[in-house]
Scaffold this motif. Structure first.
Motif, PDB file in Angstrom:
ATOM      1  N   PRO A  35       0.912  -1.377  -0.034  1.00 58.91           N
ATOM      2  CA  PRO A  35      -0.045  -0.107  -0.077  1.00 58.91           C
ATOM      3  C   PRO A  35       1.001   1.261  -0.048  1.00 58.91           C
ATOM      4  CG  PRO A  35      -0.068  -1.057   2.150  1.00 58.91           C
ATOM      5  CD  PRO A  35       0.641  -2.182   0.885  1.00 58.91           C
ATOM      6  N   ALA A  36       0.312   2.318  -0.756  1.00 64.27           N
ATOM      7  CA  ALA A  36       1.129   3.670  -1.031  1.00 64.27           C
ATOM      8  C   ALA A  36       1.134   4.260   0.533  1.00 64.27           C
ATOM      9  CB  ALA A  36       0.546   4.279  -1.945  1.00 64.27           C
ATOM     10  N   ASN A  37       0.250   4.161   1.269  1.00 61.46           N
ATOM     11  CA  ASN A  37       0.216   4.736   2.439  1.00 61.46           C
ATOM     12  C   ASN A  37       0.840   4.090   3.848  1.00 61.46           C
ATOM     13  OD1 ASN A  37      -1.830   3.107   2.846  1.00 61.46           O
ATOM     14  ND2 ASN A  37      -3.363   4.312   3.591  1.00 61.46           N
ATOM     15  N   GLN A  38       1.674   3.122   3.529  1.00 67.61           N
ATOM     16  CA  GLN A  38       2.102   2.133   4.537  1.00 67.61           C
ATOM     17  C   GLN A  38       3.053   3.051   5.647  1.00 67.61           C
ATOM     18  OE1 GLN A  38       3.328  -1.735   3.284  1.00 67.61           O
ATOM     19  NE2 GLN A  38       4.305  -2.336   5.334  1.00 67.61           N
ATOM     20  N   TYR A  39       2.878   2.813   6.804  1.00 68.23           N
ATOM     21  CA  TYR A  39       3.800   3.305   7.972  1.00 68.23           C
ATOM     22  C   TYR A  39       4.140   1.983   8.808  1.00 68.23           C
ATOM     23  CZ  TYR A  39       5.723   5.722  11.891  1.00 68.23           C
ATOM     24  OH  TYR A  39       6.627   5.881  12.981  1.00 68.23           O
ATOM     25  N   GLY A  73       5.037   6.011   3.930  1.00 68.77           N
ATOM     26  CA  GLY A  73       4.545   6.161   2.277  1.00 68.77           C
ATOM     27  C   GLY A  73       4.065   7.449   2.066  1.00 68.77           C
ATOM     28  N   ASP A  74       4.580   7.910   1.071  1.00 66.04           N
ATOM     29  CA  ASP A  74       4.081   9.361   0.530  1.00 66.04           C
ATOM     30  C   ASP A  74       3.219   9.013  -0.605  1.00 66.04           C
ATOM     31  OD1 ASP A  74       3.904  11.994  -0.653  1.00 66.04           O
ATOM     32  OD2 ASP A  74       5.947  12.538   0.076  1.00 66.04           O
ATOM     33  N   VAL A  75       2.036   9.080  -0.356  1.00 74.40           N
ATOM     34  CA  VAL A  75       1.041   9.008  -1.270  1.00 74.40           C
ATOM     35  C   VAL A  75       0.884  10.111  -2.385  1.00 74.40           C
ATOM     36  CG1 VAL A  75      -1.487   8.724  -1.840  1.00 74.40           C
ATOM     37  CG2 VAL A  75      -0.377   7.826   0.396  1.00 74.40           C
ATOM     38  N   ALA A  76       0.748  11.259  -2.052  1.00 71.22           N
ATOM     39  CA  ALA A  76       1.311  12.264  -3.046  1.00 71.22           C
ATOM     40  C   ALA A  76       2.187  12.267  -4.064  1.00 71.22           C
ATOM     41  CB  ALA A  76       1.187  13.720  -2.516  1.00 71.22           C
ATOM     42  N   ALA A  77       3.540  11.898  -3.454  1.00 75.05           N
ATOM     43  CA  ALA A  77       4.633  11.747  -4.608  1.00 75.05           C
ATOM     44  C   ALA A  77       4.495  10.200  -5.128  1.00 75.05           C
ATOM     45  CB  ALA A  77       5.730  11.224  -3.535  1.00 75.05           C
ATOM     46  N   VAL A  89       3.480   2.719  -8.130  1.00 68.63           N
ATOM     47  CA  VAL A  89       4.583   3.053  -7.761  1.00 68.63           C
ATOM     48  C   VAL A  89       4.465   3.265  -6.118  1.00 68.63           C
ATOM     49  CG1 VAL A  89       6.244   4.783  -7.608  1.00 68.63           C
ATOM     50  CG2 VAL A  89       5.246   3.742  -9.657  1.00 68.63           C
ATOM     51  N   VAL A  90       5.029   3.015  -5.198  1.00 62.85           N
ATOM     52  CA  VAL A  90       5.551   3.353  -3.802  1.00 62.85           C
ATOM     53  C   VAL A  90       6.466   4.221  -3.575  1.00 62.85           C
ATOM     54  CG1 VAL A  90       5.493   2.357  -1.565  1.00 62.85           C
ATOM     55  CG2 VAL A  90       4.146   1.345  -2.827  1.00 62.85           C
ATOM     56  N   VAL A  91       6.219   5.171  -2.955  1.00 64.75           N
ATOM     57  CA  VAL A  91       7.463   6.178  -2.391  1.00 64.75           C
ATOM     58  C   VAL A  91       7.340   6.054  -1.001  1.00 64.75           C
ATOM     59  CG1 VAL A  91       8.447   8.310  -2.207  1.00 64.75           C
ATOM     60  CG2 VAL A  91       7.218   7.750  -4.301  1.00 64.75           C
ATOM     61  N   TRP A  92       8.815   5.576  -0.469  1.00 64.38           N
ATOM     62  CA  TRP A  92       8.737   5.282   1.001  1.00 64.38           C
ATOM     63  C   TRP A  92      10.094   6.423   1.136  1.00 64.38           C
ATOM     64  CZ3 TRP A  92       9.355  -0.520   2.090  1.00 64.38           C
ATOM     65  CH2 TRP A  92       8.275  -1.168   2.403  1.00 64.38           C
ATOM     66  N   ASP A  93       9.591   6.999   2.448  1.00 66.83           N
ATOM     67  CA  ASP A  93      10.514   7.925   3.074  1.00 66.83           C
ATOM     68  C   ASP A  93      10.965   7.345   4.479  1.00 66.83           C
ATOM     69  OD1 ASP A  93      10.625  10.286   1.439  1.00 66.83           O
ATOM     70  OD2 ASP A  93       8.854  10.805   2.361  1.00 66.83           O
ATOM     71  N   GLY A  94      12.331   6.770   4.433  1.00 66.06           N
ATOM     72  CA  GLY A  94      12.987   6.100   5.622  1.00 66.06           C
ATOM     73  C   GLY A  94      13.723   6.975   6.309  1.00 66.06           C
ATOM     74  N   ARG A 112      14.972   8.214   0.527  1.00 67.29           N
ATOM     75  CA  ARG A 112      13.912   8.172  -0.189  1.00 67.29           C
ATOM     76  C   ARG A 112      13.850   7.038  -1.336  1.00 67.29           C
ATOM     77  NH1 ARG A 112       9.485  12.182  -2.476  1.00 67.29           N
ATOM     78  NH2 ARG A 112       8.988  12.111  -0.484  1.00 67.29           N
ATOM     79  N   TYR A 113      12.994   6.110  -0.940  1.00 67.25           N
ATOM     80  CA  TYR A 113      13.054   4.804  -1.964  1.00 67.25           C
ATOM     81  C   TYR A 113      11.731   4.569  -2.595  1.00 67.25           C
ATOM     82  CZ  TYR A 113      13.112  -0.398  -2.702  1.00 67.25           C
ATOM     83  OH  TYR A 113      13.197  -1.568  -3.324  1.00 67.25           O
ATOM     84  N   ILE A 114      12.148   4.554  -4.012  1.00 61.23           N
ATOM     85  CA  ILE A 114      10.702   4.717  -4.920  1.00 61.23           C
ATOM     86  C   ILE A 114      11.019   3.199  -5.754  1.00 61.23           C
ATOM     87  CG2 ILE A 114       9.928   5.701  -6.902  1.00 61.23           C
ATOM     88  CD1 ILE A 114      11.612   8.188  -6.251  1.00 61.23           C
ATOM     89  N   PHE A 115       9.729   2.519  -5.597  1.00 56.45           N
ATOM     90  CA  PHE A 115       9.810   1.103  -6.375  1.00 56.45           C
ATOM     91  C   PHE A 115       8.293   0.655  -6.760  1.00 56.45           C
ATOM     92  CE2 PHE A 115       8.918   1.074  -1.687  1.00 56.45           C
ATOM     93  CZ  PHE A 115       8.052  -0.241  -1.826  1.00 56.45           C
ATOM     94  N   ASP A 116       8.204  -0.528  -7.268  1.00 54.90           N
ATOM     95  CA  ASP A 116       7.268  -0.967  -7.988  1.00 54.90           C
ATOM     96  C   ASP A 116       6.234  -1.616  -7.009  1.00 54.90           C
ATOM     97  OD1 ASP A 116       5.627  -3.504  -9.268  1.00 54.90           O
ATOM     98  OD2 ASP A 116       5.971  -2.107 -10.891  1.00 54.90           O
ATOM     99  N   ALA A 117       5.203  -1.334  -6.588  1.00 53.67           N
ATOM    100  CA  ALA A 117       4.424  -1.961  -5.501  1.00 53.67           C
ATOM    101  C   ALA A 117       4.203  -3.495  -5.436  1.00 53.67           C
ATOM    102  CB  ALA A 117       2.953  -1.251  -5.643  1.00 53.67           C
TER     103      ALA A 117
END
Length: 330
Positions: A35-39, A73-77, A89-94, A112-117
């Motif tokens: 999920p794109a909004n995962q924390y 997860g950064d949903v807007a990004a 796409v999922v964008v994670w700010d770690g 910042r990690y950008i990857f295929d969901a």
């Protein structure tokens, strides 16, 4: 009526047989996604570790070093990147935040990690970074693909900014869950200083001006649940050194950090429980429903054929004969 019922059952059998591969090979790759909004957060500890005192530039033994890792997860990004790529796409700010025994920060490294969901493959887009430095990842990080295989993978090391193989080392039971074990060895490598350091006024640029360099090596291990691709446990034998330069007062090197980093036990329990629940959902889409639909289709087909055969069985009432066709006898 029997023939009508048989045809209905036959149609349902064909439908079940068609849905089975569609669910496994079409629906699953589109529904099984991070999920794109995962924390999530995780706490690791290195007990009886060695840590550099930047005030005296001497290494000392400490009871414990705590590492807090968060992924948000950064949903807007994610939505912005998806508009330029035809992928989910999922964008994670770690953030990796290291705390010493006195509760003070040792280092702070954002990513910042950008990857295929679904596949977890890196998606290269503006903003991909480690500690503010642009990077181009090759290989996975943090999570393995769904349906992880018993093979080596390419894994990105954020400290060294390099991709290296992480090797499959076998299968075992971990707290009631079957897991695949993976291990990666990063040899001594020169790495940049973190931009956030524990001494005010000390910066990577000022350290570099002294001629002192930072080196790092680790043995990294993960225990991965293969259906979800989620690590249920991880640990590292981690070492860092400062080498050369005027900062060390004539010494060749000094240990900056050395310790056996392990997940804290309460986070292990939470992670295992979470993975067990997600594992059931993956099994539902990849095994239980596809095979169940095939079995149900076979049963419906058998019942349809049985009704058809029963309708054709001899011994039923004979059709009425035409009286006019019978010969007249005296």
């Amino acid at each position: 009526m029997r023939r009508t019922a048989g045809l209905i059952l036959l149609a349902l059998a064909v439908l079940c047989a068609a849905l089975s591969p569609l669910l496994r090979w079409y629906a699953f790759p589109r529904l099984a996604k991070v999920p794109a909004n995962q924390y999530q957060d995780m706490v690791l500890e290195a007990k009886d570790a060695t840590l550099l005192d930047y005030g005296t530039m001497r290494a000392r033994k400490v009871d414990k070093i705590t590492i807090v890792q968060t992924l948000r997860g950064d949903v807007a990004a994610s939505e912005r990147v998806e508009r330029t790529t035809d992928r989910d796409v999922v964008v994670w700010d770690g953030l990796s935040y290291v705390v010493g025994p006195d509760g003070r920060m040792v280092s702070r490294v954002p990513e910042r990690y950008i990857f295929d969901a679904h596949t977890q493959e890196p998606v290269h887009a503006p903003g991909e970074s480690v500690d503010g430095d642009p990077v181009r990842r090759d290989g996975i990080e943090f999570k393995w693909p769904f349906l992880t295989e018993k093979r080596d993978y390419a894994y990105f090391d954020a400290q060294a900014r390099v991709t290296a193989p992480i090797h499959y080392r076998g299968t075992q039971d971990f707290r009631g869950v079957e897991v695949y074990c993976f291990e990666q060895v990063i040899p001594w490598t020169k790495v940049p200083f973190p931009k956030s350091l524990p001494v005010e006024g000390v910066t990577p640029a000022s350290l570099a001006a002294t001629g002192t360099t930072r080196w790092y090596t680790t043995v990294r291990k993960f225990w991965v649940e293969p259906l979800t691709g989620a690590p249920v446990y991880g640990e590292e034998i981690h070492k860092e050194e400062l080498r050369g330069g005027t900062l060390l007062g004539g010494r060749d090197k000094v240990t900056a950090f050395a310790g056996h980093v392990k997940m804290r036990d309460d986070y292990i329990e939470h992670t295992v429980d979470l993975v067990k629940g997600n594992r059931t959902l993956v099994l539902l889409m990849t095994s239980y429903l596809p095979w169940g639909l095939l079995v149900l289709g076979g049963l419906l087909l058998a019942l349809s054929l049985w009704l058809e055969a029963r309708g054709r069985r001899p011994g039923g009432p004979e059709p009425a004969r035409d009286a006019e066709a019978d010969p007249v006898t005296a």
